[in-house]
Design a protein around this motif. Structure first.
Motif, PDB file in Angstrom:
ATOM      1  N   THR A 270       0.790  -1.235   0.000  1.00  0.00           N
ATOM      2  CA  THR A 270       0.000   0.000   0.000  1.00  0.00           C
ATOM      3  C   THR A 270       0.822   1.284   0.000  1.00  0.00           C
ATOM      4  OG1 THR A 270      -0.142  -0.032   2.429  1.00  0.00           O
ATOM      5  CG2 THR A 270      -1.900  -1.156   1.191  1.00  0.00           C
ATOM      6  N   GLN A 271       2.100   1.218   0.409  1.00  0.00           N
ATOM      7  CA  GLN A 271       2.973   2.398   0.451  1.00  0.00           C
ATOM      8  C   GLN A 271       2.298   3.577   1.175  1.00  0.00           C
ATOM      9  OE1 GLN A 271       6.369   2.511  -0.955  1.00  0.00           O
ATOM     10  NE2 GLN A 271       5.821   0.371  -0.565  1.00  0.00           N
ATOM     11  N   PRO A 272       1.994   3.422   2.464  1.00  0.00           N
ATOM     12  CA  PRO A 272       1.270   4.478   3.193  1.00  0.00           C
ATOM     13  C   PRO A 272       2.151   5.683   3.496  1.00  0.00           C
ATOM     14  CG  PRO A 272       1.963   2.765   4.708  1.00  0.00           C
ATOM     15  CD  PRO A 272       2.306   2.268   3.323  1.00  0.00           C
ATOM     16  N   ASP A 273       1.500   6.799   3.812  1.00  0.00           N
ATOM     17  CA  ASP A 273       2.214   8.002   4.253  1.00  0.00           C
ATOM     18  C   ASP A 273       2.613   7.886   5.716  1.00  0.00           C
ATOM     19  OD1 ASP A 273       1.868   9.558   1.794  1.00  0.00           O
ATOM     20  OD2 ASP A 273      -0.248   9.558   2.326  1.00  0.00           O
ATOM     21  N   VAL A 274       1.781   7.190   6.506  1.00  0.00           N
ATOM     22  CA  VAL A 274       2.026   7.015   7.938  1.00  0.00           C
ATOM     23  C   VAL A 274       1.634   5.594   8.340  1.00  0.00           C
ATOM     24  CG1 VAL A 274       1.453   7.803  10.284  1.00  0.00           C
ATOM     25  CG2 VAL A 274       1.568   9.457   8.408  1.00  0.00           C
ATOM     26  N   ILE A 275       2.420   5.019   9.241  1.00  0.00           N
ATOM     27  CA  ILE A 275       2.095   3.714   9.821  1.00  0.00           C
ATOM     28  C   ILE A 275       1.712   3.923  11.279  1.00  0.00           C
ATOM     29  CG2 ILE A 275       2.972   1.411  10.420  1.00  0.00           C
ATOM     30  CD1 ILE A 275       5.106   1.915   8.166  1.00  0.00           C
ATOM     31  N   CYS A 276       0.551   3.413  11.670  1.00  0.00           N
ATOM     32  CA  CYS A 276       0.133   3.424  13.075  1.00  0.00           C
ATOM     33  C   CYS A 276       0.170   1.995  13.585  1.00  0.00           C
ATOM     34  CB  CYS A 276      -1.277   3.989  13.228  1.00  0.00           C
ATOM     35  SG  CYS A 276      -1.446   5.715  12.771  1.00  0.00           S
ATOM     36  N   THR A 277       0.943   1.744  14.630  1.00  0.00           N
ATOM     37  CA  THR A 277       1.096   0.390  15.122  1.00  0.00           C
ATOM     38  C   THR A 277       0.955   0.299  16.631  1.00  0.00           C
ATOM     39  OG1 THR A 277       2.578  -1.542  15.212  1.00  0.00           O
ATOM     40  CG2 THR A 277       3.619   0.625  15.261  1.00  0.00           C
ATOM     41  N   ASP A 278       0.405  -0.825  17.075  1.00  0.00           N
ATOM     42  CA  ASP A 278       0.392  -1.159  18.492  1.00  0.00           C
ATOM     43  C   ASP A 278       1.808  -1.585  18.878  1.00  0.00           C
ATOM     44  OD1 ASP A 278      -0.493  -1.644  21.043  1.00  0.00           O
ATOM     45  OD2 ASP A 278      -1.603  -3.471  20.557  1.00  0.00           O
ATOM     46  N   LEU A 279       2.067  -1.716  20.179  1.00  0.00           N
ATOM     47  CA  LEU A 279       3.398  -2.121  20.624  1.00  0.00           C
ATOM     48  C   LEU A 279       3.486  -3.621  20.860  1.00  0.00           C
ATOM     49  CD1 LEU A 279       6.263  -1.526  21.501  1.00  0.00           C
ATOM     50  CD2 LEU A 279       5.387  -0.922  23.776  1.00  0.00           C
ATOM     51  N   LEU A 280       2.678  -4.162  21.763  1.00  0.00           N
ATOM     52  CA  LEU A 280       2.758  -5.579  22.127  1.00  0.00           C
ATOM     53  C   LEU A 280       1.869  -6.408  21.218  1.00  0.00           C
ATOM     54  CD1 LEU A 280       2.783  -5.361  26.031  1.00  0.00           C
ATOM     55  CD2 LEU A 280       4.696  -5.327  24.427  1.00  0.00           C
ATOM     56  N   MET A 281       2.486  -7.219  20.361  1.00  0.00           N
ATOM     57  CA  MET A 281       1.763  -8.097  19.440  1.00  0.00           C
ATOM     58  C   MET A 281       2.576  -9.371  19.245  1.00  0.00           C
ATOM     59  SD  MET A 281       0.719  -5.281  16.502  1.00  0.00           S
ATOM     60  CE  MET A 281       2.444  -4.758  16.325  1.00  0.00           C
ATOM     61  N   GLU A 282       1.903 -10.472  18.961  1.00  0.00           N
ATOM     62  CA  GLU A 282       2.596 -11.726  18.662  1.00  0.00           C
ATOM     63  C   GLU A 282       3.131 -11.709  17.232  1.00  0.00           C
ATOM     64  OE1 GLU A 282       0.018 -14.989  19.430  1.00  0.00           O
ATOM     65  OE2 GLU A 282      -0.037 -14.662  21.603  1.00  0.00           O
TER      66      GLU A 282
ATOM     67  N   ASN B 167      -1.088   1.205  24.960  1.00  0.00           N
ATOM     68  CA  ASN B 167      -1.307   1.427  26.393  1.00  0.00           C
ATOM     69  C   ASN B 167       0.011   1.599  27.134  1.00  0.00           C
ATOM     70  OD1 ASN B 167      -4.164   1.195  26.446  1.00  0.00           O
ATOM     71  ND2 ASN B 167      -3.985  -1.034  26.257  1.00  0.00           N
ATOM     72  N   PHE B 168       1.120   1.256  26.482  1.00  0.00           N
ATOM     73  CA  PHE B 168       2.414   1.217  27.158  1.00  0.00           C
ATOM     74  C   PHE B 168       3.337   2.363  26.744  1.00  0.00           C
ATOM     75  CE2 PHE B 168       0.642  -3.036  27.014  1.00  0.00           C
ATOM     76  CZ  PHE B 168       0.685  -3.390  28.347  1.00  0.00           C
ATOM     77  N   VAL B 169       2.741   3.463  26.321  1.00  0.00           N
ATOM     78  CA  VAL B 169       3.516   4.673  26.037  1.00  0.00           C
ATOM     79  C   VAL B 169       2.909   5.851  26.795  1.00  0.00           C
ATOM     80  CG1 VAL B 169       4.438   3.912  23.823  1.00  0.00           C
ATOM     81  CG2 VAL B 169       2.212   5.058  23.896  1.00  0.00           C
ATOM     82  N   GLN B 170       2.501   5.585  28.031  1.00  0.00           N
ATOM     83  CA  GLN B 170       2.008   6.650  28.903  1.00  0.00           C
ATOM     84  C   GLN B 170       3.206   7.437  29.431  1.00  0.00           C
ATOM     85  OE1 GLN B 170      -1.308   6.935  29.097  1.00  0.00           O
ATOM     86  NE2 GLN B 170      -1.770   4.959  28.131  1.00  0.00           N
TER      87      GLN B 170
END
Length: 361
Positions: A50-62, A86-89
Motif C-alpha cells: 500500500t505504500q502508506p504516508d504514515v504507519i500506526c502500530t500497536d506495541l505488544l503483538m505476537e 497502552n504502554f507509552v504513557q
C-alpha cells in the motif's frame, strides 16, 4: 481515494481497537486507512503493497511487536511511524525512548478504558498528529550502532557554511556555555550528543525541549543513566556550573537573570511553545554574549530560529543539525533562512565538534 488524503496503515492485534481506530480515521476527509494488519509480520506485507504516508502500530503483538516492526521499516523502507499503545504513557519513559531510538516518529497513548467514547475524545488529536507526521521526512536507520568518529578534517557543508577547522580557528572568544534546543523528535538527538561528551566537559549545557506534560522528570532520569554528565531540571536561583546539563522546566520558559542565576517565566496567552527555545537562546545571548554557543536540532515549526539568530548576531557560535537526520527540518530551515546557523552538521559530528571547539581555547 482523493489524492490529498493521507494514506495510513493500521497494525493492531485487538479486533475491537482496530475497528474503532479505522472508523475514527476514516471519519476524516483528510485521512484514508488503506490497509490493516494483526501483527508486525503481516504489517510488513501490507506496507509494501500500500505504500502508506504514515504507519500506526500497536506495541505488544505476537509474531512481531511494534518495536521490531519499527526497526525493520526504518532499516528497509523508512516512513513515519506512530506507535499507539497502552504502554507509552508518561510513566513508560524507557519504552518511549527505545521506540524513538528505533526510529518511531512519535507515540500516542491509547485511552485507558478502551471504550469507543474514550477513543472518540482523542479523535481530533490523533488525526492532527497523523497529518503532521505525514509531512515528516524520515531516513533509513541501520540496526547496528555506529562507532564514534570525528568530523573530517576538510568537511565542508553546502551554501555559505565554511570549513569546520577554519571557523574554529578564527574564534577569538572562549565559549562559556552551550545551549541546545529541540522538539519532541530531538530526544534521541540530544542523547547522542550528551553521551559522546566526557564527564569532565568544562562547560554547563542548558537545554530546552518540547515534550509532553509529565515526561520531563523521566527524561532527566533516563539521560542521567545514559550519559556521564550530571543531568537535572534547572532550579530557580541556581547558577549553571560546568559538567552539568540543565533542562527548562515544564510550563515555564527558562532564562538567566543579571547574576547568571536561573529564573522561570510563565507563558503568555497565544504562545505555541512553553518552554520556548528562542526565549532561552535570547537570554543566553544577552548574558554571555560572544561567549555563548547555540545548537538547534531539527523539529517542526520555527521555535529557536530567532533565538539562534540572536546568538549569531552578538558574535556567539551557532550550530544546526543537518537535514540528513531525517527528522522534520522546519526549525533549522527557518534558522537558515535567517542566516543564523554558522555550521550545519550531522548529529554524530556535533559532540566531537564541541569538544574540539572548547578544548582548542
Amino acid at each position: 481515494m482523493d489524492s490529498f488524503q493521507k494514506k495510513v496503515v493500521l497494525v493492531e492485534d485487538s479486533p475491537i481497537a482496530l475497528e474503532i481506530l479505522q472508523r475514527l480515521l476514516n471519519s476524516s476527509p483528510e485521512v484514508a486507512v488503506v490497509g490493516t494488519a494483526r501483527n508486525g509480520l503481516e504489517g510488513l506485507e501490507v506496507i509494501t503493497k500500500t505504500q502508506p504516508d504514515v504507519i500506526c502500530t500497536d506495541l505488544l503483538m505476537e509474531n512481531m511487536d511494534g518495536l521490531e516492526l519499527t526497526k525493520r521499516v526504518m532499516a528497509q523502507d523508512p516512513r513515519p511511524i506512530l506507535v499507539i499503545s497502552n504502554f507509552v504513557q508518561n510513566t513508560d519513559i524507557d519504552t518511549i525512548f527505545r521506540l524513538l531510538q528505533a526510529g518511531a516518529a512519535d507515540v500516542f497513548p491509547k485511552p485507558t478504558t478502551g471504550s469507543p467514547t474514550d477513543y472518540e475524545q482523542i479523535k481530533a488529536a490523533l488525526i492532527a498528529k497523523i497529518k503532521v507526521l505525514s509531512s515528516v521526512k524520515v531516513a533509513a536507520r541501520s540496526q547496528q550502532k555506529q562507532p564514534l568518529t570525528s568530523p573530517p578534517e576538510e568537511a565542508i557543508t553546502s551554501g555559505p557554511f565554511l570549513k569546520t577547522k577554519t571557523r574554529v580557528s578564527n574564534m577569538t572568544t572562549p565559549i562559556r556555555v552551550i545551549s541546545i534546543g529541540a522538539s519532541t523528535r530531538g530526544l534521541q538527538a540530544i542523547q547522542k550528543i550528551l553521551c559522546k561528551l566526557p564527564s569532565d566537559f568544562p562547560l554547563p549545557i542548558i537545554c530546552t525541549l518540547h515534550v509532553g506534560e509529565g515526561v520531563l522528570s523521566g527524561l532527566v532520569n533516563w539521560l542521567s543513566c545514559e550519559c556521564s554528565l550530571r543531568v537535572k531540571v534547572a532550579e530557580v536561583g541556581e547558577s549553571p556550573v560546568p559538567g552539568t546539563v540543565y533542562f527548562a522546566p515544564e510550563k515555564n520558559h527558562l532564562e538567566l537573570d543579571s547574576r547568571s542565576k536561573f529564573m522561570y517565566l510563565r507563558s503568555v496567552p497565544g504562545e505555541k511553545h512553553c518552554p520556548s527555545i528562542t526565549v532561552m537562546f535570547k537570554s543566553i545571548a544577552s548574558y554571555y554574549g560572544r561567549a555563548s554557543a547555540g545548537i538547534l536540532l531539527t523539529g517542526l515549526g520555527n521555535d529557536g530560529a530567532q533565538g539562534l539568530q540572536a546568538i549569531s548576531q552578538i558574535g556567539g557560535l551557532t550550530v544546526a543539525q543537518d537535514e540528513k537526520g531525517g527528522a522534520a527540518f522546519g526549525m533549522v530551515k527557518e534558522a537558515i533562512a535567517l542566516d543564523a546557523a554558522q555550521y550545519l552538521l550531522a548529529i554524530e559530528d556535533i559532540a566531537p565538534f564541541l569538544v574540539e571547539t572548547v578544548l582548542s581555547k
